[in-house]
Design an enzyme around this catalytic site. Structure first.
Site, PDB file in Angstrom:
ATOM      1  N   TYR A 174     -19.453   0.246  91.077  1.00 12.94           N
ATOM      2  CA  TYR A 174     -19.728  -1.188  91.233  1.00 12.94           C
ATOM      3  C   TYR A 174     -19.347  -1.649  92.640  1.00 12.94           C
ATOM      4  O   TYR A 174     -20.143  -2.287  93.347  1.00 12.94           O
ATOM      5  CB  TYR A 174     -18.929  -1.960  90.182  1.00 12.94           C
ATOM      6  CG  TYR A 174     -19.008  -3.466  90.269  1.00 12.94           C
ATOM      7  CD1 TYR A 174     -20.133  -4.161  89.836  1.00 12.94           C
ATOM      8  CD2 TYR A 174     -17.928  -4.213  90.757  1.00 12.94           C
ATOM      9  CE1 TYR A 174     -20.192  -5.545  89.897  1.00 12.94           C
ATOM     10  CE2 TYR A 174     -17.979  -5.608  90.813  1.00 12.94           C
ATOM     11  CZ  TYR A 174     -19.105  -6.263  90.382  1.00 12.94           C
ATOM     12  OH  TYR A 174     -19.154  -7.640  90.448  1.00 12.94           O
TER      13      TYR A 174
ATOM     14  N   LYS B 272     -21.327  -3.644  96.097  1.00 12.07           N
ATOM     15  CA  LYS B 272     -20.901  -4.892  96.715  1.00 12.07           C
ATOM     16  C   LYS B 272     -20.569  -4.652  98.187  1.00 12.07           C
ATOM     17  O   LYS B 272     -20.741  -5.541  99.022  1.00 12.07           O
ATOM     18  CB  LYS B 272     -19.690  -5.464  95.961  1.00 12.07           C
ATOM     19  CG  LYS B 272     -20.008  -5.816  94.503  1.00 12.07           C
ATOM     20  CD  LYS B 272     -21.063  -6.913  94.414  1.00 12.07           C
ATOM     21  CE  LYS B 272     -21.252  -7.444  92.999  1.00 12.07           C
ATOM     22  NZ  LYS B 272     -22.336  -8.436  92.916  1.00 12.07           N
TER      23      LYS B 272
HETATM   24  N1  LIG Z   1     -17.396 -12.188  86.718  1.00 10.04           N
HETATM   25  C1  LIG Z   1     -16.677 -11.626  87.680  1.00 10.04           C
HETATM   26  O1  LIG Z   1     -15.496 -11.318  87.514  1.00 10.04           O
HETATM   27  C2  LIG Z   1     -17.314 -11.361  89.020  1.00 10.04           C
HETATM   28  C3  LIG Z   1     -16.468 -11.030  90.090  1.00 10.04           C
HETATM   29  C4  LIG Z   1     -17.051 -10.793  91.330  1.00 10.04           C
HETATM   30  C5  LIG Z   1     -18.415 -10.879  91.464  1.00 10.04           C
HETATM   31  N2  LIG Z   1     -19.212 -11.174  90.400  1.00 10.04           N
HETATM   32  C6  LIG Z   1     -20.654 -11.225  90.610  1.00 10.04           C
HETATM   33  O2  LIG Z   1     -21.147 -12.488  90.216  1.00 10.04           O
HETATM   34  C7  LIG Z   1     -22.531 -12.373  89.914  1.00 10.04           C
HETATM   35  C8  LIG Z   1     -22.806 -13.132  88.628  1.00 10.04           C
HETATM   36  O3  LIG Z   1     -22.210 -12.478  87.536  1.00 10.04           O
HETATM   37  P1  LIG Z   1     -21.525 -13.235  86.317  1.00 10.04           P
HETATM   38  O4  LIG Z   1     -20.086 -12.952  86.421  1.00 10.04           O
HETATM   39  O5  LIG Z   1     -22.004 -14.624  86.281  1.00 10.04           O
HETATM   40  O6  LIG Z   1     -22.037 -12.402  85.061  1.00 10.04           O
HETATM   41  P2  LIG Z   1     -23.231 -12.643  84.047  1.00 10.04           P
HETATM   42  O7  LIG Z   1     -23.186 -13.999  83.465  1.00 10.04           O
HETATM   43  O8  LIG Z   1     -23.185 -11.475  83.123  1.00 10.04           O
HETATM   44  O9  LIG Z   1     -24.541 -12.552  84.929  1.00 10.04           O
HETATM   45  C9  LIG Z   1     -25.182 -11.355  85.227  1.00 10.04           C
HETATM   46  C10 LIG Z   1     -26.582 -11.686  85.699  1.00 10.04           C
HETATM   47  O10 LIG Z   1     -27.250 -10.491  86.128  1.00 10.04           O
HETATM   48  C11 LIG Z   1     -28.504 -10.407  85.481  1.00 10.04           C
HETATM   49  N3  LIG Z   1     -28.913  -9.021  85.261  1.00 10.04           N
HETATM   50  C12 LIG Z   1     -28.173  -8.044  84.668  1.00 10.04           C
HETATM   51  N4  LIG Z   1     -28.907  -6.917  84.601  1.00 10.04           N
HETATM   52  C13 LIG Z   1     -30.117  -7.189  85.160  1.00 10.04           C
HETATM   53  C14 LIG Z   1     -31.285  -6.437  85.397  1.00 10.04           C
HETATM   54  N5  LIG Z   1     -31.359  -5.144  85.062  1.00 10.04           N
HETATM   55  N6  LIG Z   1     -32.319  -7.052  85.981  1.00 10.04           N
HETATM   56  C15 LIG Z   1     -32.244  -8.347  86.351  1.00 10.04           C
HETATM   57  N7  LIG Z   1     -31.178  -9.110  86.170  1.00 10.04           N
HETATM   58  C16 LIG Z   1     -30.107  -8.540  85.576  1.00 10.04           C
HETATM   59  C17 LIG Z   1     -28.310 -11.097  84.161  1.00 10.04           C
HETATM   60  O11 LIG Z   1     -29.566 -11.484  83.628  1.00 10.04           O
HETATM   61  P3  LIG Z   1     -29.780 -11.692  82.026  1.00 10.04           P
HETATM   62  O12 LIG Z   1     -29.102 -12.970  81.695  1.00 10.04           O
HETATM   63  O13 LIG Z   1     -31.238 -11.748  81.854  1.00 10.04           O
HETATM   64  O14 LIG Z   1     -29.119 -10.545  81.338  1.00 10.04           O
HETATM   65  C18 LIG Z   1     -27.436 -12.273  84.582  1.00 10.04           C
HETATM   66  O15 LIG Z   1     -28.219 -13.305  85.120  1.00 10.04           O
HETATM   67  C19 LIG Z   1     -22.806 -10.880  89.865  1.00 10.04           C
HETATM   68  O16 LIG Z   1     -23.413 -10.491  91.066  1.00 10.04           O
HETATM   69  C20 LIG Z   1     -21.439 -10.268  89.765  1.00 10.04           C
HETATM   70  O17 LIG Z   1     -21.409  -8.952  90.278  1.00 10.04           O
HETATM   71  C21 LIG Z   1     -18.673 -11.445  89.184  1.00 10.04           C
END
Ligand SMILES: NC(=O)c1ccc[n+]([C@@H]2O[C@H](COP(=O)([O-])OP(=O)(O)OC[C@H]3O[C@@H](n4cnc5c(N)ncnc54)[C@H](OP(=O)(O)O)[C@@H]3O)[C@@H](O)[C@H]2O)c1
Ligand SMILES: Cc1cc2nc3c(=O)[nH]c(=O)nc-3n(C[C@H](O)[C@H](O)[C@H](O)COP(=O)(O)OP(=O)(O)OC[C@H]3O[C@@H](n4cnc5c(N)ncnc54)[C@H](O)[C@@H]3O)c2cc1C
Lengths: 242, 431
Positions: free
Chosen positions: A150, A154
């Site tokens: 992962y 990033k």
């Molecule tokens: N949560 C954390 O702790 C954290 C920390 C650092 C960075 N981030 C980053 O923040 C961003 C948002 O994540 P989140 O935490 O809000 O999690 P989340 O709610 O699970 O969102 C994940 C998103 O990615 C999409 N996705 C997953 N697999 C996909 C695929 N194969 N094709 C197209 N879209 C896909 C999902 O779409 P569907 O809804 O259609 O499944 C959803 O919109 C991500 O880039 C993540 O890496 C998160």
């Protein structure tokens, strides 16, 4: 503003949308991979924020031609802000054993994000206008045995965005790297640890984007924490367990 | 581990977090299953030790809103707080709301919650137009008063035991705006409370609640607040965003002891008394006075507290209530908060609905172990003798016989139960 949200079903992205719509009326384009999920996101936000407008778009996030076509059509009108948010919490254990899974994860977390970032920058430069926020992660600051499948995606985003930032310097375009720490979203549910409130993270993101910050750490303490982590020499780093 | 609002601990084997309604059925197979919301129930009703918990919180989308009729279709995890905020300035509010807005629509349905306006609006369940329930056999059931009416009436107030609510349609009530004209009146005796309460209902007030001092020797004093939606809502701009105070950690011991309780109750009473009279209040202050202090339940320390809420039929209400207050005063375990409300004579919305014609008294007791349990058992005897019942959503200790006696429709309810759904409460009291 006209705001395009790539991967608008993400909880973090949705919190950003709510933050923007709470303060002013905007025109939103919500982009996702699944028609019914995007539709229900559009319906929900339209009910909550009747003074803003929301339209949905659906495409395959891994298909360069589809991405190009979508951006061609979206950028026919002025675009003020883009947020690129897709990502999947790769399981390091699975990624270590299953190369097919690893390939698909890298494809989404690194390649797909880079394609959108590149495509949008090109379009924004043409209009000489717009802010583009790309979500990376604090996990991209260092390769760790625990989550490098992962984290390395990033890391790619970080270098990619830095290149774009140098490219757009002096233009009317700004590009922002967003580095959240662990946040309470579906990606982290069921995991152990302390998580930030996604609403608070979204607030920092929207403030940072408004200021056109180059890098946004959210919550802010991560800037300091990661500075220290990056400074640890490898001879010591390799012995650490975190 | 899950922690209830009252501090009840339980360890489920697994927790699932569906984000989309279509994911729900796959989480409902096998084992013992329970849906949960914000876990604001006080006792063990939203706990499932060694079973699977399926959270509603990821399912928090509004699906459609009919602005002519005020009808909202939504997912089960939408918060009452969001509904109030979204619609109040568009002229609609929830017709029934409990004393906190930080709960889910499904939680409000599964406990068929009541507010301060039972005589006018009844319970939350009376405003549910239809439900879609996912069952452990993979089936989805649409139910309403005319379609699958038994499942509908079993699911309202059904304690989460009839399946997983994936969608609900509820009707809101027209609201002039966010403000209430309120009046606070001190009273000195229980008889005064009953008089005030009757007068208030017959004068057509929309909402009322009585706060009661049961710490001191001054038997029966308290303060009564009633309110109506303000007809002129001119000061819309002074939209109130309350700063809330947070109790960030659970202190290692309970901050509620005899002294602080007496002090609190006297101070609160004096405050209410000095604030007596007429005042305009924002709905947040009127409906949700406790939401202003986040995590206030933590003042009770790691042992938590019990809430004891009874309802007693009108005929016996006055004598039984004064008897209960006597027992509490004697025990020296005065209640931090004692709230009195009346329920009108209405057909209950659910087979197991708690709200019924009578007087309801809600008491909070810090958990002091044996002596607290003994106190509540003596209260049980008074309630049982008076033909009353206890509220399952507040309970962590009532006996099987107490539950059976208070909920005579239980056999009819059990015909609608989903066999895979269970809770710590159902194992303790029903199974
Ligand atoms: N949560 C954390 O702790 C954290 C920390 C650092 C960075 N981030 C980053 O923040 C961003 C948002 O994540 P989140 O935490 O809000 O999690 P989340 O709610 O699970 O969102 C994940 C998103 O990615 C999409 N996705 C997953 N697999 C996909 C695929 N194969 N094709 C197209 N879209 C896909 C999902 O779409 P569907 O809804 O259609 O499944 C959803 O919109 C991500 O880039 C993540 O890496 C998160
Ligand atoms: C400060 C405070 C004041 C309160 N005031 C009042 C009041 O005035 N009147 C009143 O009636 N209550 C009151 N309550 C109690 C509260 O309203 C109820 O306990 C309510 O049910 C809590 O909702 P929740 O979302 O937290 O659900 P939880 O406590 O998590 O769950 C409650 C029940 O709902 C079920 N459930 C949850 N999701 C689903 C689903 N998707 N499908 C099927 N079943 C489901 C659970 O299985 C459980 O049986 C108060 C509570 C607090 C903390």
């Amino acid at each position: 503003m006209r705001i395009i949200v790539i991967s608008a079903t993400s909880v973090l992205a949705k919190c950003c949308v709510e933050n923007w719509a709470n303060r002013a009326n905007h025109e939103f384009v919500l982009v996702g991979r699944d028609h019914s999920r995007i539709q229900s996101t559009v319906s929900d936000l339209s009910i909550r924020f009747p003074m803003s407008t929301f339209v949905g778009e659906v495409l395959d996030f891994m298909a360069p031609a589809q991405i190009q076509d979508l951006l061609d059509s979206l950028f026919q009108k002025r675009v003020d802000l883009v947020l690129i948010a897709q990502g999947s919490g790769t399981s390091q254990i699975m990624a270590s054993r299953d190369l097919g899974y690893l390939a698909a994860e890298l494809q989404l977390n690194a390649v797909s994000v880079a394609l959108f970032a590149q495509g949008c920058t090109q379009k924004a430069l043409k209009a000489n206008h717009g802010t583009i926020g790309v979500i990376g992660s604090v996990a991209g600051d260092r390769g760790r045995a625990y989550n490098y499948a992962y984290g390395s995606s990033k890391g790619l985003i970080e270098v990619f965005v830095e290149g774009l930032q140098q490219r757009v310097a002096g233009s009317g375009v700004s590009i922002c790297l967003i580095k959240p720490g662990p946040t309470e979203t579906p990606m982290t549910r069921g995991h152990k640890g302390r998580f930030a409130d996604p609403k608070a993270v979204a607030k920092l993101i929207s403030e940072g984007l408004a200021k056109k910050s180059r890098v946004i750490y959210a919550p802010r303490v991560w800037r300091l924490v990661m500075l220290v982590v990056r400074l640890i020499p490898f001879v010591i780093f390799k012995k650490l367990k975190f | 581990m899950t922690v209830s609002f009252g501090g009840y601990l339980s360890t489920p084997a697994d927790e699932k977090f569906p984000n989309w309604a279509e994911e729900v059925p796959k989480f409902l197979s096998g084992g013992s299953i329970l849906a949960t919301g914000m876990s604001k129930s006080y006792g063990d009703i939203a706990s499932n030790a060694a079973g699977t918990i399926v959270s509603s919180l990821g399912l928090n989308r509004m699906i459609s809103f009919d602005a002519e009729l005020g009808v909202l279709v939504c997912e089960p995890g939408v918060l009452l707080h969001d509904i109030q905020e979204t619609f109040v300035e568009r002229g609609w509010m929830l017709p029934v709301t409990p004393g906190t807005s930080w709960i889910t629509v499904a939680g409000a349905i599964a406990n068929d919650v009541h507010g301060k306006d039972h005589h006018l609006a009844g319970t939350f369940g009376e405003h549910v137009l239809n439900l879609t329930v996912a069952r452990s056999d993979g089936s989805l059931h649409f139910c309403s008063p005319s379609k699958n009416p038994e499942l509908f009436r079993a699911t309202i107030g059904g304690l989460g035991l009839t399946g997983f609510i994936v969608q609900a349609t509820i009707s809101l009530k027209p609201a002039a705006g966010p403000f209430f004209d309120t009046e606070t009146i001190p009273f000195e005796s229980l008889e005064d409370f009953f008089k005030l309460s009757q007068e208030t209902d017959s004068q057509g007030w929309q909402a009322s609640v009585g706060w009661f001092d049961c710490s001191t020797r001054k038997a029966g004093r308290g303060s009564f607040t009633r309110g109506n939606q303000s007809l002129d809502q001119l000061d819309l701009t002074e939209k109130k965003t309350r700063k809330s105070v947070n109790l960030p950690i659970t202190p290692p011991f309970s901050l509620v002891n005899r002294v602080s309780l007496d002090l609190f109750n006297s101070a609160y009473f004096e405050l209410q008394k000095s604030g007596a009279g007429k005042r305009r209040m924002h709905y947040q202050e009127f409906y949700y006075p406790l939401d202003g202090v986040k995590n206030w339940n933590r003042i009770y320390g790691p042992r938590g507290f019990f809430q004891y809420q009874s309802v007693i039929p009108m005929k016996t209400a006055q004598s039984a209530t004064s008897e209960m207050l006597k027992v509490i005063r004697k025990s020296g375990q005065g209640s931090f908060l004692a709230v009195l409300k009346t329920f009108a004579d209405r057909e209950p919305a659910g087979l197991l609905s708690f709200a019924r014609h009578g007087v309801t008294l809600a008491l909070d007791f810090p958990n002091r172990g044996e002596s607290t349990l003994a106190l509540m058992e003596s209260l049980d005897r008074i309630v049982a003798e008076a033909g009353g019942a206890l509220n399952p959503s507040k309970d962590a200790r009532m006996s099987r016989s107490m539950f059976k006696a208070g909920f005579p429709e239980l056999p009819r309810f059990l015909l609608q139960r989903d066999p895979a759904f269970a809770s710590d409460f159902s194992r303790r009291v029903i199974d």
